[in-house]
Design a protein around this motif. Structure first.
Motif, PDB file in Angstrom:
ATOM      1  N   THR A 167       0.853  -1.177   0.000  1.00 22.81           N
ATOM      2  CA  THR A 167       0.000   0.000   0.000  1.00 22.81           C
ATOM      3  C   THR A 167       0.891   1.230   0.000  1.00 22.81           C
ATOM      4  OG1 THR A 167      -1.668  -1.186   1.289  1.00 22.81           O
ATOM      5  CG2 THR A 167      -1.863   1.208   1.213  1.00 22.81           C
ATOM      6  N   VAL A 168       0.604   2.159  -0.908  1.00 21.23           N
ATOM      7  CA  VAL A 168       1.322   3.431  -0.961  1.00 21.23           C
ATOM      8  C   VAL A 168       0.316   4.510  -0.609  1.00 21.23           C
ATOM      9  CG1 VAL A 168       2.633   5.035  -2.384  1.00 21.23           C
ATOM     10  CG2 VAL A 168       2.855   2.565  -2.767  1.00 21.23           C
ATOM     11  N   LYS A 169       0.616   5.282   0.430  1.00 19.93           N
ATOM     12  CA  LYS A 169      -0.218   6.418   0.815  1.00 19.93           C
ATOM     13  C   LYS A 169       0.665   7.649   0.685  1.00 19.93           C
ATOM     14  CE  LYS A 169      -3.286   4.062   3.991  1.00 19.93           C
ATOM     15  NZ  LYS A 169      -4.617   4.593   4.087  1.00 19.93           N
ATOM     16  N   GLY A 170       0.194   8.601  -0.113  1.00 26.97           N
ATOM     17  CA  GLY A 170       1.025   9.764  -0.319  1.00 26.97           C
ATOM     18  C   GLY A 170       0.254  10.956  -0.828  1.00 26.97           C
ATOM     19  N   SER A 171       1.007  11.965  -1.174  1.00 28.14           N
ATOM     20  CA  SER A 171       0.426  13.166  -1.754  1.00 28.14           C
ATOM     21  C   SER A 171       1.366  13.693  -2.822  1.00 28.14           C
ATOM     22  CB  SER A 171       0.159  14.221  -0.683  1.00 28.14           C
ATOM     23  OG  SER A 171       1.361  14.713  -0.154  1.00 28.14           O
ATOM     24  N   VAL A 172       0.774  14.384  -3.783  1.00 25.47           N
ATOM     25  CA  VAL A 172       1.547  14.950  -4.875  1.00 25.47           C
ATOM     26  C   VAL A 172       1.021  16.355  -5.165  1.00 25.47           C
ATOM     27  CG1 VAL A 172       0.084  13.903  -6.660  1.00 25.47           C
ATOM     28  CG2 VAL A 172       2.436  14.521  -7.208  1.00 25.47           C
ATOM     29  N   ASP A 173       1.936  17.274  -5.412  1.00 22.60           N
ATOM     30  CA  ASP A 173       1.561  18.617  -5.837  1.00 22.60           C
ATOM     31  C   ASP A 173       1.513  18.621  -7.348  1.00 22.60           C
ATOM     32  OD1 ASP A 173       1.461  19.719  -3.236  1.00 22.60           O
ATOM     33  OD2 ASP A 173       3.639  19.947  -3.225  1.00 22.60           O
ATOM     34  N   THR A 174       0.394  19.090  -7.893  1.00 20.62           N
ATOM     35  CA  THR A 174       0.205  19.086  -9.335  1.00 20.62           C
ATOM     36  C   THR A 174      -0.535  20.343  -9.757  1.00 20.62           C
ATOM     37  OG1 THR A 174      -0.556  17.746 -11.194  1.00 20.62           O
ATOM     38  CG2 THR A 174      -1.959  17.776  -9.246  1.00 20.62           C
ATOM     39  N   GLU A 175      -0.608  20.546 -11.053  1.00 17.76           N
ATOM     40  CA  GLU A 175      -1.322  21.698 -11.595  1.00 17.76           C
ATOM     41  C   GLU A 175      -2.225  21.232 -12.722  1.00 17.76           C
ATOM     42  OE1 GLU A 175      -0.213  25.686 -14.020  1.00 17.76           O
ATOM     43  OE2 GLU A 175       0.971  25.281 -12.215  1.00 17.76           O
ATOM     44  N   SER A 176      -3.452  21.749 -12.730  1.00 13.17           N
ATOM     45  CA  SER A 176      -4.406  21.421 -13.777  1.00 13.17           C
ATOM     46  C   SER A 176      -5.186  22.680 -14.130  1.00 13.17           C
ATOM     47  CB  SER A 176      -5.354  20.325 -13.297  1.00 13.17           C
ATOM     48  OG  SER A 176      -6.302  20.038 -14.294  1.00 13.17           O
ATOM     49  N   ASP A 177      -5.193  23.016 -15.403  1.00 14.29           N
ATOM     50  CA  ASP A 177      -5.888  24.217 -15.886  1.00 14.29           C
ATOM     51  C   ASP A 177      -5.483  25.466 -15.109  1.00 14.29           C
ATOM     52  OD1 ASP A 177      -7.275  22.708 -17.789  1.00 14.29           O
ATOM     53  OD2 ASP A 177      -8.863  22.221 -16.356  1.00 14.29           O
ATOM     54  N   GLY A 178      -4.202  25.573 -14.780  1.00 14.58           N
ATOM     55  CA  GLY A 178      -3.677  26.746 -14.094  1.00 14.58           C
ATOM     56  C   GLY A 178      -3.943  26.770 -12.601  1.00 14.58           C
ATOM     57  N   ILE A 179      -4.520  25.700 -12.047  1.00 15.21           N
ATOM     58  CA  ILE A 179      -4.818  25.632 -10.620  1.00 15.21           C
ATOM     59  C   ILE A 179      -3.844  24.657  -9.960  1.00 15.21           C
ATOM     60  CG2 ILE A 179      -6.539  25.012  -8.886  1.00 15.21           C
ATOM     61  CD1 ILE A 179      -8.687  25.650 -10.970  1.00 15.21           C
ATOM     62  N   SER A 180      -3.104  25.145  -8.977  1.00 14.28           N
ATOM     63  CA  SER A 180      -2.187  24.285  -8.212  1.00 14.28           C
ATOM     64  C   SER A 180      -2.995  23.525  -7.170  1.00 14.28           C
ATOM     65  CB  SER A 180      -1.116  25.122  -7.520  1.00 14.28           C
ATOM     66  OG  SER A 180      -0.300  25.736  -8.480  1.00 14.28           O
ATOM     67  N   MET A 181      -2.732  22.218  -7.068  1.00 14.11           N
ATOM     68  CA  MET A 181      -3.476  21.380  -6.132  1.00 14.11           C
ATOM     69  C   MET A 181      -2.546  20.405  -5.434  1.00 14.11           C
ATOM     70  SD  MET A 181      -6.781  20.308  -8.398  1.00 14.11           S
ATOM     71  CE  MET A 181      -5.935  20.102  -9.959  1.00 14.11           C
ATOM     72  N   ASN A 182      -2.947  20.013  -4.249  1.00 18.27           N
ATOM     73  CA  ASN A 182      -2.306  18.923  -3.537  1.00 18.27           C
ATOM     74  C   ASN A 182      -3.301  17.779  -3.525  1.00 18.27           C
ATOM     75  OD1 ASN A 182      -1.960  17.399  -0.728  1.00 18.27           O
ATOM     76  ND2 ASN A 182       0.027  18.084  -1.471  1.00 18.27           N
TER      77      ASN A 182
END
Length: 174
Positions: free
Chosen positions: A57-72
């Motif tokens: 099991t991998v539990k994690g978080s990633v910072d990404t961007e979609s349509d100019g919106i930064s998200m975690n």
């Protein structure tokens, strides 16, 4: 001839005992130390059962961007398989048929944007598209297959697993 036979039997006995010892020491639930890199972080949880079944099991978080919106994005990926240990190697075999994953939370840092994301995810087509994108981004299919890892024990509660690339991952017994 008896001497050669005796040496052969002694060698097989030593290998069998070390093999059993590796298996016995590996059985249980393990958690990795926190791993970070490329805007992602998290932990791996490895369950090795006496019957040879395993779950990663991998539990994690990633910072990404979609349509100019930064998200975690926080996520969980789980894959079932089999395992074996002998002569200092842990052999894991995971099947792509046994991979499950979920997006646990999306945080854009703004409650209004988060509310819009939650509303968008109620649409089944939008949710399917987001899960396809997540699968591609996380390279989910790469979790399947076989891998042999070098096992080193610091003690009964700390295990180091090293892949061919030479980077060890430290696991602690849960």
């Amino acid at each position: 001839m008896k001497k050669i036979l005796f040496v052969f039997i002694a060698l097989i006995s030593v290998l069998a005992m070390s093999s059993c010892n590796d298996k016995t020491r590996c059985v249980g639930q393990w958690v990795s130390e926190k791993m970070t890199g490329d805007d992602a972080n998290g932990n791996m949880y490895l369950t090795l059962r006496e019957n040879g079944h395993s779950t990663l099991t991998v539990k994690g978080s990633v910072d990404t961007e979609s349509d100019g919106i930064s998200m975690n994005v926080t996520f969980t990926v789980e894959v079932d398989g089999t395992w074996d240990a002998s002569m200092g190697l842990l052999d894991l075999d995971f099947s792509s048929d046994n991979i499950r994953y979920s997006i646990d939370k999306i945080d854009a840092g703004d409650e209004d944007v988060n509310a819009l994301i939650r509303i968008a995810l109620t649409d089944l087509d939008t949710k399917k598209e987001m899960m396809k994108e997540f699968e591609k981004e996380m390279d989910i299919d790469n979790l399947s297959g076989s891998q042999s890892l070098q096992i080193d024990f610091k003690d009964n509660n700390t295990m180091l697993l090293t892949s061919d690339d030479g980077d060890p991952v430290v696991f602690h017994r849960m």
